[in-house]
Design a protein around this motif. Structure first.
Motif, PDB file in Angstrom:
ATOM      1  N   TYR A 114       0.903  -1.275   0.150  1.00 41.54           N
ATOM      2  CA  TYR A 114      -0.196   0.012   0.076  1.00 41.54           C
ATOM      3  C   TYR A 114       0.865   1.215   0.249  1.00 41.54           C
ATOM      4  O   TYR A 114       0.838   1.996  -0.825  1.00 41.54           O
ATOM      5  CB  TYR A 114      -1.009  -0.109   1.164  1.00 41.54           C
ATOM      6  CG  TYR A 114      -1.699   1.383   1.322  1.00 41.54           C
ATOM      7  CD1 TYR A 114      -3.105   1.352   0.539  1.00 41.54           C
ATOM      8  CD2 TYR A 114      -1.504   2.277   2.049  1.00 41.54           C
ATOM      9  CE1 TYR A 114      -3.777   2.641   0.504  1.00 41.54           C
ATOM     10  CE2 TYR A 114      -2.351   3.487   2.147  1.00 41.54           C
ATOM     11  CZ  TYR A 114      -3.350   3.666   1.163  1.00 41.54           C
ATOM     12  OH  TYR A 114      -4.021   4.799   1.481  1.00 41.54           O
ATOM     13  N   PHE A 115       1.767   1.402   0.893  1.00 41.05           N
ATOM     14  CA  PHE A 115       2.748   2.567   1.124  1.00 41.05           C
ATOM     15  C   PHE A 115       3.592   2.560  -0.325  1.00 41.05           C
ATOM     16  O   PHE A 115       3.926   3.755  -0.718  1.00 41.05           O
ATOM     17  CB  PHE A 115       3.163   2.977   2.374  1.00 41.05           C
ATOM     18  CG  PHE A 115       4.373   1.877   2.844  1.00 41.05           C
ATOM     19  CD1 PHE A 115       5.591   2.014   2.454  1.00 41.05           C
ATOM     20  CD2 PHE A 115       4.106   1.058   3.849  1.00 41.05           C
ATOM     21  CE1 PHE A 115       6.392   1.143   2.740  1.00 41.05           C
ATOM     22  CE2 PHE A 115       5.109   0.160   4.463  1.00 41.05           C
ATOM     23  CZ  PHE A 115       6.256   0.089   3.702  1.00 41.05           C
ATOM     24  N   GLU A 159      -2.737  16.955  -8.636  1.00 40.11           N
ATOM     25  CA  GLU A 159      -3.907  16.504  -7.746  1.00 40.11           C
ATOM     26  C   GLU A 159      -3.843  15.240  -7.091  1.00 40.11           C
ATOM     27  O   GLU A 159      -4.152  14.785  -6.210  1.00 40.11           O
ATOM     28  CB  GLU A 159      -5.201  16.705  -8.739  1.00 40.11           C
ATOM     29  CG  GLU A 159      -5.551  18.168  -8.927  1.00 40.11           C
ATOM     30  CD  GLU A 159      -4.685  18.896  -9.888  1.00 40.11           C
ATOM     31  OE1 GLU A 159      -4.458  19.981 -10.069  1.00 40.11           O
ATOM     32  OE2 GLU A 159      -4.051  17.969 -10.805  1.00 40.11           O
ATOM     33  N   GLU A 160      -3.535  14.212  -8.033  1.00 37.06           N
ATOM     34  CA  GLU A 160      -3.216  12.663  -7.929  1.00 37.06           C
ATOM     35  C   GLU A 160      -2.032  12.802  -6.834  1.00 37.06           C
ATOM     36  O   GLU A 160      -2.150  11.862  -5.995  1.00 37.06           O
ATOM     37  CB  GLU A 160      -3.037  12.069  -9.023  1.00 37.06           C
ATOM     38  CG  GLU A 160      -4.245  12.004  -9.874  1.00 37.06           C
ATOM     39  CD  GLU A 160      -3.989  11.346 -11.258  1.00 37.06           C
ATOM     40  OE1 GLU A 160      -4.624  10.270 -11.830  1.00 37.06           O
ATOM     41  OE2 GLU A 160      -2.913  11.596 -11.748  1.00 37.06           O
ATOM     42  N   VAL A 161      -0.951  13.722  -6.846  1.00 36.27           N
ATOM     43  CA  VAL A 161       0.125  13.612  -5.762  1.00 36.27           C
ATOM     44  C   VAL A 161      -0.638  14.049  -4.625  1.00 36.27           C
ATOM     45  O   VAL A 161      -0.368  13.257  -3.545  1.00 36.27           O
ATOM     46  CB  VAL A 161       1.243  14.581  -6.246  1.00 36.27           C
ATOM     47  CG1 VAL A 161       2.105  14.890  -5.324  1.00 36.27           C
ATOM     48  CG2 VAL A 161       1.962  14.131  -7.603  1.00 36.27           C
ATOM     49  N   GLY A 162      -1.390  14.889  -4.393  1.00 35.73           N
ATOM     50  CA  GLY A 162      -1.916  15.368  -3.312  1.00 35.73           C
ATOM     51  C   GLY A 162      -2.949  14.317  -2.644  1.00 35.73           C
ATOM     52  O   GLY A 162      -2.777  14.141  -1.569  1.00 35.73           O
ATOM     53  N   GLN A 163      -3.539  13.450  -3.600  1.00 42.14           N
ATOM     54  CA  GLN A 163      -4.445  12.500  -3.215  1.00 42.14           C
ATOM     55  C   GLN A 163      -3.600  11.246  -2.573  1.00 42.14           C
ATOM     56  O   GLN A 163      -3.687  10.719  -1.472  1.00 42.14           O
ATOM     57  CB  GLN A 163      -5.315  11.782  -4.159  1.00 42.14           C
ATOM     58  CG  GLN A 163      -6.286  10.729  -3.499  1.00 42.14           C
ATOM     59  CD  GLN A 163      -7.168  11.383  -2.555  1.00 42.14           C
ATOM     60  OE1 GLN A 163      -7.773  12.395  -2.556  1.00 42.14           O
ATOM     61  NE2 GLN A 163      -7.239  10.365  -1.513  1.00 42.14           N
ATOM     62  N   ALA A 164      -2.414  11.210  -3.153  1.00 40.48           N
ATOM     63  CA  ALA A 164      -1.401  10.025  -2.644  1.00 40.48           C
ATOM     64  C   ALA A 164      -0.677  10.586  -1.090  1.00 40.48           C
ATOM     65  O   ALA A 164      -0.967   9.545  -0.227  1.00 40.48           O
ATOM     66  CB  ALA A 164      -0.537   9.906  -3.558  1.00 40.48           C
ATOM     67  N   ARG A 196      -0.945   9.912   4.752  1.00 43.14           N
ATOM     68  CA  ARG A 196      -1.163  10.618   5.830  1.00 43.14           C
ATOM     69  C   ARG A 196      -2.571   9.800   6.707  1.00 43.14           C
ATOM     70  O   ARG A 196      -2.384   9.532   7.791  1.00 43.14           O
ATOM     71  CB  ARG A 196      -2.027  12.063   5.581  1.00 43.14           C
ATOM     72  CG  ARG A 196      -2.252  12.888   6.913  1.00 43.14           C
ATOM     73  CD  ARG A 196      -3.035  14.093   6.801  1.00 43.14           C
ATOM     74  NE  ARG A 196      -3.380  14.624   7.862  1.00 43.14           N
ATOM     75  CZ  ARG A 196      -2.587  15.231   8.744  1.00 43.14           C
ATOM     76  NH1 ARG A 196      -1.460  15.498   8.556  1.00 43.14           N
ATOM     77  NH2 ARG A 196      -3.263  15.611   9.806  1.00 43.14           N
ATOM     78  N   GLY A 197      -3.453   9.352   6.046  1.00 44.02           N
ATOM     79  CA  GLY A 197      -4.324   8.532   6.559  1.00 44.02           C
ATOM     80  C   GLY A 197      -4.010   7.034   7.359  1.00 44.02           C
ATOM     81  O   GLY A 197      -4.373   6.704   8.417  1.00 44.02           O
TER      82      GLY A 197
END
Length: 410
Positions: free
Chosen positions: A173-174, A189-194, A199-200
């Protein structure tokens, strides 16, 4: 340290060259950097967004600037530069690297014992065992493999998981989230989501560790049960420390192992060094760190005017250090473009220099040496399974130079 051909930010009418520039060979600096070096050790260039920047190419100049407190690493500054929109998206989500003393010093002090020379020596036998197991698994599954997928990522992820106290079964996963950060097909934007996903994951892990009555042996366990418990670190600080250590602890080392294998397969006359014993192998790793310089672009901003030679870097100016060129400076390294695995040049800046020098450098050395030794000892007839020109190079702005996959056969 001055050079008569250096470009001035105010008197030059020439168009500025782009920085960073793409490598054409995975283990050689971008060809255009040699033209920049002819202009001087500190020259002017242009970033992706049109912002002018100073580019440092000289070894002496780099070591001088990297210990100058007027050169800031504070990523929270609105004027902090970035080599790409993707890297800019990452800056807001990480810490420890992107801050100045005394804050940086305080955080570094909390984590550095987990990466000490003593701790690395304690872990080396385990790293060697794991590398050997991975190579044996390659042989059992063979006669072909991908060095990145089957050796480099597993050994580096396994090691950083053990250091931090992250369950190794979560590595897929990571690793996937981290891969998003360097993929050329991924949008900001996808970088931000990753980064949100990472973080989650770390938030949930910290919460789980906090509920445990007996802390485990990992660094995150210590931070949760000591620093978070006594209020010396906030939950946010523990999470952000976990993100940056997890990201940098596996991605950079995996890239270094993979690119080292590719380089040595392209220069097979050097392979005997890894079979000559650990002392020779340690020297070889040091030279590979200099020669490959996978952490090529180091970003800074001037917090005050800085004079270097006959140039003045003004407050607010962008400063980019090209570690690949700094480590090929002929004033610091004789015949710098020649790969010499017995060179022993410990004064390279492959891990940076000064207060921001990589805290995991001893661990990285142990991982690279263990992986390369196990691979070339156990599979002496290893070869590329595809033409070298088909190996895909990571983009110059990715943060970690390297290749996306390395198919091999025997």
């Amino acid at each position: 340290m001055s050079h008569p051909g250096s470009l001035s930010p105010v008197d030059s009418t020439e168009p500025l060259p782009d920085f960073p520039q793409q490598r054409r060979c995975p283990y050689q600096p971008a060809p255009g950097y040699r033209e920049l070096r002819q202009r001087g050790p500190v020259v002017r260039a242009r970033l992706y967004d049109g912002r002018p920047t100073w580019v440092v190419l000289g070894h002496a100049e780099a070591r001088t600037l990297l210990i100058d407190s007027r050169l800031s690493s504070d990523w929270s500054r609105p004027d902090f530069p970035s080599p790409s929109a993707r890297r800019k998206a990452i800056l807001t989500a990480t810490m420890l690297i992107g801050m100045d003393p005394p804050e940086h010093t305080a955080y570094r002090r909390r984590v550095i014992s987990a990466f000490s020379v003593r701790r690395t020596r304690e872990l080396t036998e385990e790293i060697q065992r794991r590398a050997g197991e991975l190579v044996d698994a390659m042989l059992a599954k063979g006669p072909d493999a991908d060095v990145l997928r089957d050796l480099a990522l597993p050994v580096s992820s396994y090691t950083i998981c053990g250091i931090l106290g992250v369950p190794y079964e979560d590595h897929d996963y990571f690793e996937k989230q981290s891969a998003q950060l360097v993929s050329p097909q991924v949008s900001p934007e996808e970088v931000g989501q990753a980064l949100l996903n990472l973080r989650g994951y770390l938030t949930e892990l910290v919460d789980r560790k906090e509920r445990e009555t007996e802390p485990g042996p990992g660094l995150l366990d210590t931070l949760v049960h000591e620093d978070l418990a006594d209020g010396s670190l906030s939950r946010e600080e523990v999470i952000r420390l976990g993100i940056i250590l997890l990201m940098t602890g596996h991605e950079t080392t995996a890239s270094m192992i993979t690119l080292s294998v590719f380089t040595l397969l392209q220069n097979p006359e050097h392979l005997a060094v890894f079979r000559a014993g650990p002392d020779k192998a340690a020297l070889a790793v040091e030279e590979l760190l200099r020669y490959l310089s996978i952490g090529d672009v180091v970003m800074r901003v001037a917090a005050a005017d800085i004079e270097i030679g006959d140039l003045t870097i003004r407050e607010g100016d962008s400063v980019m250090l090209s570690m690949a060129e700094i480590n090929r400076d002929p004033d610091a390294f004789a015949d710098p473009d020649r790969l010499d695995l017995e060179r022993g040049a410990r004064h390279h800046v492959g891990f940076g220099f000064g207060v921001h020098q990589c805290i995991g450098q001893n661990l990285a050395r142990a991982e690279v040496q263990s992986a390369l030794t196990a691979l070339f000892d156990r599979i002496p007839d290893l070869r590329l399974a595809v033409p070298a020109e088909q190996v895909e190079i990571k983009p110059a702005h990715s943060g970690v130079q390297g290749i996306y996959a390395l198919p091999v056969a025997w």
